[in-house]
Design a protein around this motif. Structure first.
Motif, PDB file in Angstrom:
ATOM      1  N   SER A  11      24.771 -72.785  22.461  1.00  0.00           N
ATOM      2  CA  SER A  11      25.589 -71.577  22.443  1.00  0.00           C
ATOM      3  C   SER A  11      27.028 -71.806  22.884  1.00  0.00           C
ATOM      4  CB  SER A  11      24.960 -70.503  23.342  1.00  0.00           C
ATOM      5  OG  SER A  11      24.883 -70.969  24.684  1.00  0.00           O
ATOM      6  N   ASP A  12      27.337 -72.991  23.444  1.00  0.00           N
ATOM      7  CA  ASP A  12      28.706 -73.277  23.867  1.00  0.00           C
ATOM      8  C   ASP A  12      29.605 -73.451  22.647  1.00  0.00           C
ATOM      9  OD1 ASP A  12      28.282 -73.335  26.717  1.00  0.00           O
ATOM     10  OD2 ASP A  12      27.176 -75.207  26.388  1.00  0.00           O
ATOM     11  N   PRO A  13      30.828 -72.884  22.676  1.00  0.00           N
ATOM     12  CA  PRO A  13      31.699 -72.920  21.499  1.00  0.00           C
ATOM     13  C   PRO A  13      32.143 -74.316  21.065  1.00  0.00           C
ATOM     14  CG  PRO A  13      32.402 -71.227  23.040  1.00  0.00           C
ATOM     15  CD  PRO A  13      31.369 -72.051  23.752  1.00  0.00           C
ATOM     16  N   GLY A  14      32.234 -75.250  21.999  1.00  0.00           N
ATOM     17  CA  GLY A  14      32.670 -76.593  21.626  1.00  0.00           C
ATOM     18  C   GLY A  14      34.163 -76.689  21.424  1.00  0.00           C
ATOM     19  N   THR A  15      34.927 -76.158  22.390  1.00  0.00           N
ATOM     20  CA  THR A  15      36.383 -76.179  22.324  1.00  0.00           C
ATOM     21  C   THR A  15      36.922 -77.519  22.817  1.00  0.00           C
ATOM     22  OG1 THR A  15      36.628 -75.350  24.581  1.00  0.00           O
ATOM     23  CG2 THR A  15      36.440 -73.710  22.808  1.00  0.00           C
ATOM     24  N   LEU A  16      38.247 -77.613  22.861  1.00  0.00           N
ATOM     25  CA  LEU A  16      38.880 -78.736  23.531  1.00  0.00           C
ATOM     26  C   LEU A  16      38.558 -78.682  25.028  1.00  0.00           C
ATOM     27  CD1 LEU A  16      42.452 -78.829  21.941  1.00  0.00           C
ATOM     28  CD2 LEU A  16      40.459 -80.206  21.327  1.00  0.00           C
ATOM     29  N   LEU A  17      38.704 -79.812  25.683  1.00  0.00           N
ATOM     30  CA  LEU A  17      38.542 -79.900  27.133  1.00  0.00           C
ATOM     31  C   LEU A  17      39.781 -79.350  27.841  1.00  0.00           C
ATOM     32  CD1 LEU A  17      36.866 -80.974  29.528  1.00  0.00           C
ATOM     33  CD2 LEU A  17      37.854 -83.235  29.095  1.00  0.00           C
ATOM     34  N   VAL A  18      40.955 -79.680  27.318  1.00  0.00           N
ATOM     35  CA  VAL A  18      42.241 -79.149  27.788  1.00  0.00           C
ATOM     36  C   VAL A  18      43.010 -78.704  26.556  1.00  0.00           C
ATOM     37  CG1 VAL A  18      44.432 -79.656  28.954  1.00  0.00           C
ATOM     38  CG2 VAL A  18      42.300 -80.664  29.812  1.00  0.00           C
ATOM     39  N   ASP A  71      46.692 -77.296  25.496  1.00  0.00           N
ATOM     40  CA  ASP A  71      48.095 -76.993  25.826  1.00  0.00           C
ATOM     41  C   ASP A  71      48.288 -76.793  27.327  1.00  0.00           C
ATOM     42  OD1 ASP A  71      48.412 -77.137  23.115  1.00  0.00           O
ATOM     43  OD2 ASP A  71      48.651 -74.993  22.799  1.00  0.00           O
ATOM     44  N   GLY A  72      47.731 -77.720  28.095  1.00  0.00           N
ATOM     45  CA  GLY A  72      47.884 -77.702  29.544  1.00  0.00           C
ATOM     46  C   GLY A  72      46.968 -76.756  30.283  1.00  0.00           C
ATOM     47  N   VAL A  73      46.086 -76.052  29.556  1.00  0.00           N
ATOM     48  CA  VAL A  73      45.161 -75.097  30.169  1.00  0.00           C
ATOM     49  C   VAL A  73      43.751 -75.668  30.153  1.00  0.00           C
ATOM     50  CG1 VAL A  73      44.163 -72.782  29.989  1.00  0.00           C
ATOM     51  CG2 VAL A  73      46.587 -73.138  29.472  1.00  0.00           C
ATOM     52  N   ASN A  74      43.041 -75.526  31.251  1.00  0.00           N
ATOM     53  CA  ASN A  74      41.685 -76.053  31.375  1.00  0.00           C
ATOM     54  C   ASN A  74      40.718 -75.179  30.568  1.00  0.00           C
ATOM     55  OD1 ASN A  74      39.195 -77.050  32.174  1.00  0.00           O
ATOM     56  ND2 ASN A  74      39.729 -77.155  34.338  1.00  0.00           N
ATOM     57  N   THR A  75      40.177 -75.730  29.477  1.00  0.00           N
ATOM     58  CA  THR A  75      39.198 -75.011  28.660  1.00  0.00           C
ATOM     59  C   THR A  75      37.851 -75.734  28.680  1.00  0.00           C
ATOM     60  OG1 THR A  75      40.165 -76.128  26.710  1.00  0.00           O
ATOM     61  CG2 THR A  75      40.847 -73.860  27.137  1.00  0.00           C
ATOM     62  N   GLY A  76      37.598 -76.466  29.758  1.00  0.00           N
ATOM     63  CA  GLY A  76      36.375 -77.244  29.869  1.00  0.00           C
ATOM     64  C   GLY A  76      35.113 -76.401  29.905  1.00  0.00           C
ATOM     65  N   ALA A  77      35.198 -75.154  30.378  1.00  0.00           N
ATOM     66  CA  ALA A  77      34.006 -74.322  30.498  1.00  0.00           C
ATOM     67  C   ALA A  77      33.405 -73.968  29.148  1.00  0.00           C
ATOM     68  CB  ALA A  77      34.343 -73.038  31.258  1.00  0.00           C
ATOM     69  N   THR A  78      34.200 -74.087  28.058  1.00  0.00           N
ATOM     70  CA  THR A  78      33.693 -73.767  26.723  1.00  0.00           C
ATOM     71  C   THR A  78      33.589 -75.005  25.836  1.00  0.00           C
ATOM     72  OG1 THR A  78      35.966 -73.160  26.100  1.00  0.00           O
ATOM     73  CG2 THR A  78      34.469 -71.379  26.740  1.00  0.00           C
ATOM     74  N   ALA A  79      33.806 -76.187  26.417  1.00  0.00           N
ATOM     75  CA  ALA A  79      33.651 -77.428  25.669  1.00  0.00           C
ATOM     76  C   ALA A  79      32.182 -77.847  25.674  1.00  0.00           C
ATOM     77  CB  ALA A  79      34.531 -78.523  26.263  1.00  0.00           C
ATOM     78  N   ARG A  80      31.839 -78.821  24.852  1.00  0.00           N
ATOM     79  CA  ARG A  80      30.481 -79.358  24.840  1.00  0.00           C
ATOM     80  C   ARG A  80      30.513 -80.797  25.311  1.00  0.00           C
ATOM     81  NH1 ARG A  80      27.297 -78.862  19.480  1.00  0.00           N
ATOM     82  NH2 ARG A  80      25.599 -79.405  20.910  1.00  0.00           N
ATOM     83  N   VAL A  81      29.387 -81.326  25.909  1.00  0.00           N
ATOM     84  CA  VAL A  81      28.120 -80.635  26.055  1.00  0.00           C
ATOM     85  C   VAL A  81      27.814 -80.427  27.532  1.00  0.00           C
ATOM     86  CG1 VAL A  81      27.171 -81.553  23.897  1.00  0.00           C
ATOM     87  CG2 VAL A  81      26.851 -82.838  26.034  1.00  0.00           C
ATOM     88  N   GLN A  82      26.889 -79.425  27.810  1.00  0.00           N
ATOM     89  CA  GLN A  82      26.498 -79.091  29.179  1.00  0.00           C
ATOM     90  C   GLN A  82      27.721 -78.984  30.091  1.00  0.00           C
ATOM     91  OE1 GLN A  82      23.561 -82.188  30.112  1.00  0.00           O
ATOM     92  NE2 GLN A  82      21.936 -80.733  29.608  1.00  0.00           N
ATOM     93  N   PRO A  83      28.627 -78.056  29.762  1.00  0.00           N
ATOM     94  CA  PRO A  83      29.901 -78.012  30.484  1.00  0.00           C
ATOM     95  C   PRO A  83      29.791 -77.781  31.973  1.00  0.00           C
ATOM     96  CG  PRO A  83      29.591 -76.035  29.134  1.00  0.00           C
ATOM     97  CD  PRO A  83      28.537 -77.013  28.729  1.00  0.00           C
TER      98      PRO A  83
END
Length: 320
Positions: free
Chosen positions: A166-173, A175-187
């Motif tokens: 169900s995780d979206p599989g976004t970038l880890l970072v 444009d300088g913003v932490n998007t790790g919570a929606t990256a894959r896998v098992q964030p």
């Protein structure tokens, strides 16, 4: 000393400063020892790779001959690194084992402008997050099209969404913003991790391998923890690569003994593809690309400094 001689000396000094500002070691490696929020420790390695240095060669696992029916032969990272003469090597894409040592690489993998594995797209969500380095050695991280992959010098990919996660599989970072919570896998689970990041200009790669699943040594990182660490070290964009038992780091400059991480399996795992870097000192004068410009004599040192700053921002390497 005459005025013209003084001007010549000043020009030479400023030009040397211009070159020094652009100079950076091809590969710099540091150990990682990070105390996490609950007091546990994560350990590993981080490497900074200067893509503007013409002596640097970028390597990924080469595609197999057509007709084999699979993308890759599973190979340990240290074995692969030694076979291609790499100075630094890490594991790259997620993969699935087909049979024996035969494997399917998941997502884009490009080696020397040759596609080893195509871009993966899930439904209407677009392509997986990936690292692509262009022929002129500028790195970008984001979802890439097959046309972009086809034109890349090298490319490796993380993994986007799927029907089993169900995780979206976004970038880890992003444009300088932490998007790790929606990256894959098992964030939100601490695992061994491998990730690659770029600076905003795309001229610097940051590669991190974090050990995990070894409480007395390293507990690993969640993807938000890894994203935060990479941002602190200069990441503008980052993608999470295959981790867990696959996470592997191998660094051997010259005749020195290899520096390696501590894989959670107790030894390097055979993986489908790799990302590596090689220093080619012998071919420097014959193969480096030149980005040059002619500069008319300036009217003042202030004007000269302005011109040099503009040339540096344009990634000019040679001044005439």
């Amino acid at each position: 000393m005459t005025r013209s001689a003084c001007a010549a000396v000043a020009l030479a000094l400023v030009f040397m400063a211009f070159l020094a500002t652009n100079a950076r070691a091809q590969i710099t490696v540091e150990t990682v020892t990070r105390t996490l929020g609950d007091g546990t420790t994560a350990r590993g390695f981080i490497a900074f790779i200067n893509l503007t240095d013409p002596k640097l060669e970028l390597i990924t696992t080469a595609p197999l001959p057509p007709g084999t029916g699979y993308d890759a032969t599973l190979t340990r990272t240290d074995t692969w690194a030694a076979s291609v003469g790499a100075t630094l090597a890490v594991n790259a894409n997620f993969f699935s084992t087909l049979s024996g040592t035969n494997a399917d690489i998941i997502g884009a993998s490009v080696s020397g402008n040759r596609v080893a594995s195509p871009v993966r797209t899930y439904g209407t969500n677009g392509p997986d997050p990936a690292l692509s380095i262009s022929i002129d050695r500028i790195a970008t991280i984001g979802p890439i099209s097959q046309n972009t992959a086809n034109a890349s010098l090298v490319a490796v990919a993380g993994i986007g969404p799927s029907d089993t996660d169900s995780d979206p599989g976004t970038l880890l970072v992003t444009d300088g913003v932490n998007t790790g919570a929606t990256a894959r896998v098992q964030p939100l689970v601490r695992n061994p991790r491998t990730a690659v990041a770029t600076n905003q200009a795309g001229t610097l790669l940051i590669v991190a391998v974090i050990d995990g699943r070894q409480p007395s040594w390293s507990v690993g990182m969640t993807l938000p923890e890894l994203g935060a660490y990479l941002i602190e070290r200069g990441a503008w964009r980052a993608v999470n690569l295959d981790g867990g038992g696959s996470s592997s780091f191998w660094y051997k400059p010259g005749s020195a003994a290899a520096t390696v991480n501590r894989p959670s399996d107790g030894a390097f795992r055979a993986v489908a593809n790799h990302l590596g870097f090689k220093i080619n000192t012998d071919s420097y004068r014959t193969t480096r690309q030149i980005r040059g410009a002619w500069l008319r004599p300036p009217t003042s040192l202030a004007t000269l400094e302005t011109h040099l700053a503009q040339l540096r921002n344009a990634r000019v390497t040679d001044l005439f």
